[in-house]
Motif scaffolding. Structure first.
Motif, mmCIF file in Angstrom:
data_model
loop_
_atom_site.group_PDB
_atom_site.id
_atom_site.type_symbol
_atom_site.label_atom_id
_atom_site.label_comp_id
_atom_site.label_asym_id
_atom_site.label_seq_id
_atom_site.Cartn_x
_atom_site.Cartn_y
_atom_site.Cartn_z
ATOM 1 N N TYR A 1 -48.697 -78.355 1.619
ATOM 2 C CA TYR A 1 -49.217 -78.792 2.835
ATOM 3 C C TYR A 1 -50.583 -79.825 2.341
ATOM 4 C CZ TYR A 1 -52.895 -79.042 6.764
ATOM 5 O OH TYR A 1 -53.656 -79.661 7.255
ATOM 6 N N PHE A 2 -51.450 -79.433 1.573
ATOM 7 C CA PHE A 2 -52.592 -80.239 1.221
ATOM 8 C C PHE A 2 -52.012 -81.547 0.444
ATOM 9 C CE2 PHE A 2 -55.507 -76.741 2.053
ATOM 10 C CZ PHE A 2 -56.421 -77.358 2.806
ATOM 11 N N GLU A 3 -51.215 -81.422 -0.335
ATOM 12 C CA GLU A 3 -50.577 -82.526 -1.031
ATOM 13 C C GLU A 3 -49.985 -83.747 -0.270
ATOM 14 O OE1 GLU A 3 -48.314 -82.158 -4.589
ATOM 15 O OE2 GLU A 3 -49.986 -81.233 -5.616
ATOM 16 N N GLN A 4 -49.232 -83.131 1.002
ATOM 17 C CA GLN A 4 -48.548 -83.949 1.854
ATOM 18 C C GLN A 4 -49.520 -84.640 2.717
ATOM 19 O OE1 GLN A 4 -45.801 -81.191 3.623
ATOM 20 N NE2 GLN A 4 -44.231 -81.730 1.983
ATOM 21 N N VAL A 5 -50.784 -83.805 3.228
ATOM 22 C CA VAL A 5 -51.813 -84.397 3.997
ATOM 23 C C VAL A 5 -52.476 -85.438 3.324
ATOM 24 C CG1 VAL A 5 -53.598 -83.935 5.266
ATOM 25 C CG2 VAL A 5 -51.731 -82.390 5.532
ATOM 26 N N ALA A 6 -53.100 -85.155 2.009
ATOM 27 C CA ALA A 6 -53.704 -86.105 1.201
ATOM 28 C C ALA A 6 -52.980 -87.472 0.810
ATOM 29 C CB ALA A 6 -53.902 -85.620 -0.035
ATOM 30 N N GLY A 7 -51.651 -87.436 0.830
ATOM 31 C CA GLY A 7 -50.681 -88.559 0.738
ATOM 32 C C GLY A 7 -50.732 -89.510 1.973
ATOM 33 N N ALA A 8 -50.434 -88.607 3.081
ATOM 34 C CA ALA A 8 -50.426 -89.207 4.413
ATOM 35 C C ALA A 8 -51.773 -89.921 4.786
ATOM 36 C CB ALA A 8 -49.988 -88.106 5.438
ATOM 37 N N MET A 9 -52.903 -88.971 4.599
ATOM 38 C CA MET A 9 -53.909 -89.684 5.047
ATOM 39 C C MET A 9 -54.233 -91.020 4.174
ATOM 40 S SD MET A 9 -56.420 -86.070 5.555
ATOM 41 C CE MET A 9 -57.938 -87.039 6.262
ATOM 42 N N ALA A 10 -54.066 -90.654 2.905
ATOM 43 C CA ALA A 10 -54.562 -92.113 2.067
ATOM 44 C C ALA A 10 -53.677 -93.223 2.691
ATOM 45 C CB ALA A 10 -53.895 -91.935 0.508
ATOM 46 N N ASP A 11 -52.267 -93.210 2.794
ATOM 47 C CA ASP A 11 -51.540 -94.054 3.344
ATOM 48 C C ASP A 11 -52.052 -94.698 4.888
ATOM 49 O OD1 ASP A 11 -49.717 -93.938 1.341
ATOM 50 O OD2 ASP A 11 -48.387 -92.783 2.404
ATOM 51 N N VAL A 12 -52.615 -93.748 5.703
ATOM 52 C CA VAL A 12 -53.004 -94.342 7.134
ATOM 53 C C VAL A 12 -54.309 -94.897 6.824
ATOM 54 C CG1 VAL A 12 -54.053 -93.425 9.202
ATOM 55 C CG2 VAL A 12 -52.050 -92.313 8.308
ATOM 56 N N GLY B 1 -57.414 -101.309 9.526
ATOM 57 C CA GLY B 1 -58.640 -102.165 9.005
ATOM 58 C C GLY B 1 -59.756 -101.439 10.143
ATOM 59 N N ASP B 2 -59.554 -101.080 11.208
ATOM 60 C CA ASP B 2 -60.693 -100.637 12.009
ATOM 61 C C ASP B 2 -60.743 -99.149 11.639
ATOM 62 O OD1 ASP B 2 -62.350 -100.837 14.411
ATOM 63 O OD2 ASP B 2 -61.049 -99.170 15.094
ATOM 64 N N PRO B 3 -62.330 -98.580 11.612
ATOM 65 C CA PRO B 3 -62.628 -97.353 11.096
ATOM 66 C C PRO B 3 -62.227 -96.399 12.451
ATOM 67 C CG PRO B 3 -64.316 -98.826 11.080
ATOM 68 C CD PRO B 3 -63.696 -99.657 11.750
ATOM 69 N N VAL B 4 -62.063 -96.821 13.674
ATOM 70 C CA VAL B 4 -61.612 -95.875 14.703
ATOM 71 C C VAL B 4 -59.982 -95.390 14.378
ATOM 72 C CG1 VAL B 4 -61.219 -95.481 17.165
ATOM 73 C CG2 VAL B 4 -63.392 -96.449 16.194
ATOM 74 N N GLU B 5 -59.275 -96.591 14.068
ATOM 75 C CA GLU B 5 -57.867 -96.487 14.262
ATOM 76 C C GLU B 5 -57.528 -95.781 12.845
ATOM 77 O OE1 GLU B 5 -55.765 -96.850 16.388
ATOM 78 O OE2 GLU B 5 -57.629 -97.443 17.666
ATOM 79 N N ALA B 6 -58.504 -95.889 11.798
ATOM 80 C CA ALA B 6 -58.168 -95.272 10.552
ATOM 81 C C ALA B 6 -58.257 -93.887 10.715
ATOM 82 C CB ALA B 6 -59.169 -95.888 9.508
ATOM 83 N N LEU B 7 -59.455 -93.618 11.214
ATOM 84 C CA LEU B 7 -59.731 -91.889 11.320
ATOM 85 C C LEU B 7 -58.574 -91.367 12.374
ATOM 86 C CD1 LEU B 7 -63.500 -92.098 11.262
ATOM 87 C CD2 LEU B 7 -62.030 -91.245 9.387
ATOM 88 N N ARG B 8 -58.221 -92.145 13.336
ATOM 89 C CA ARG B 8 -57.255 -91.575 14.344
ATOM 90 C C ARG B 8 -56.074 -91.001 13.620
ATOM 91 N NH1 ARG B 8 -57.109 -94.884 19.749
ATOM 92 N NH2 ARG B 8 -56.444 -93.031 20.811
ATOM 93 N N GLY B 9 -55.726 -92.009 12.798
ATOM 94 C CA GLY B 9 -54.399 -91.838 12.039
ATOM 95 C C GLY B 9 -54.485 -90.723 10.968
ATOM 96 N N ALA B 10 -55.773 -90.608 10.353
ATOM 97 C CA ALA B 10 -55.976 -89.767 9.376
ATOM 98 C C ALA B 10 -56.070 -88.272 9.770
ATOM 99 C CB ALA B 10 -57.270 -89.937 8.535
ATOM 100 N N PHE B 11 -56.806 -88.266 10.957
ATOM 101 C CA PHE B 11 -56.951 -86.926 11.619
ATOM 102 C C PHE B 11 -55.460 -86.343 12.329
ATOM 103 C CE2 PHE B 11 -61.656 -87.294 12.894
ATOM 104 C CZ PHE B 11 -61.962 -87.628 11.463
ATOM 105 N N ALA B 12 -54.924 -87.078 12.748
ATOM 106 C CA ALA B 12 -53.523 -86.775 13.024
ATOM 107 C C ALA B 12 -52.637 -86.511 11.977
ATOM 108 C CB ALA B 12 -52.694 -88.043 13.891
ATOM 109 N N ALA B 13 -52.842 -87.050 10.745
ATOM 110 C CA ALA B 13 -52.126 -86.548 9.687
ATOM 111 C C ALA B 13 -52.562 -85.215 9.170
ATOM 112 C CB ALA B 13 -52.377 -87.652 8.718
ATOM 113 N N LYS B 14 -53.821 -84.875 9.513
ATOM 114 C CA LYS B 14 -53.994 -83.781 8.915
ATOM 115 C C LYS B 14 -53.413 -82.401 9.711
ATOM 116 C CE LYS B 14 -57.218 -80.701 7.353
ATOM 117 N NZ LYS B 14 -56.695 -79.564 7.258
ATOM 118 N N VAL B 15 -53.308 -82.763 11.104
ATOM 119 C CA VAL B 15 -52.577 -81.735 11.847
ATOM 120 C C VAL B 15 -51.162 -82.108 12.282
ATOM 121 C CG1 VAL B 15 -54.710 -80.822 12.544
ATOM 122 C CG2 VAL B 15 -53.537 -82.495 13.918
#
Length: 199
Positions: free
Chosen positions: A68-79, A84-98
């Motif tokens: 799970y952590f390996e997949q999340v780390a990869g997905a978060m890195a991609d997002v 470019g925008d920090p809000v959109e970056a974190l929205r995508g990263a947090f969604a990838a975490k869950v």
């Protein structure tokens, strides 16, 4: 709990079948009530064959958490590196975490037990996984700062800020009692943090 990390990432269809079967059983019945016999049956193999892949159900669970952590780390890195925008970056990263199958865990009547188990039976794996996520977020922050998209003036080093972001994310996850509420709260958190980071 030591996990044979050499197994992770290998193309082993049987192992993936076992992990999928076990996680579904844990979500349905809870970790304590699931036996290796039940996992073997769900995976379509004998108990002896199951033991060729895993020592016990703790090993299965820890391996699932590591994957799970390996997949999340990869997905978060991609997002993070694609936005470019920090809000959109974190929205995508947090969604990838869950992302699914996290919804199955949250919606399970045994979700709380499994989350608690993650911090006991798989504590070492979780610590390593969190370190990977901090590294991913830290790398993104350093790149975004260099590009002038974020400012860390009040937040310390990229690693300090990444650790704080992940801790805030964990706080929201631990407080959530439904998947829908969790997604909404994480989206709100991403907007709060992302806006504060904007240059």
């Amino acid at each position: 709990m030591q996990v044979d990390t050499g197994r992770i990432g290998q193309s082993d269809d049987k192992q993936q079948v076992i992990l999928t079967a076990a996680m579904a059983a844990f979500a349905q019945y809870g970790f304590r009530r699931v036996s290796m016999d039940e996992i073997a049956k769900r995976a379509g193999m004998s108990r002896a064959a199951l033991y060729l892949h895993f020592r016990n159900k703790e090993d299965i669970f820890a391996t699932g958490v590591e994957l799970y952590f390996e997949q999340v780390a990869g997905a978060m890195a991609d997002v993070l590196h694609g936005a470019g925008d920090p809000v959109e970056a974190l929205r995508g990263a947090f969604a990838a975490k869950v992302a699914p199958p996290y919804d199955m865990l949250m919606d399970s009547p045994h979700g709380e037990e499994l989350i608690d188990l993650k911090t006991t039976a798989a504590a070492g794996v979780v610590a390593e996984g969190d370190a990977k996520l901090i590294a991913v977020i830290s790398d993104w922050l350093a790149r975004a700062q260099a590009a002038g998209r974020v400012t860390l003036e009040d937040y310390g080093t990229p690693e300090d800020a990444a650790r704080t972001i992940l801790n805030a994310l964990h706080g929201v996850v631990m407080a959530a009692r439904s998947y829908a509420v969790l997604r909404a709260d994480l989206d709100r958190l991403a907007r709060l943090i992302g806006r504060s980071l904007r240059s």
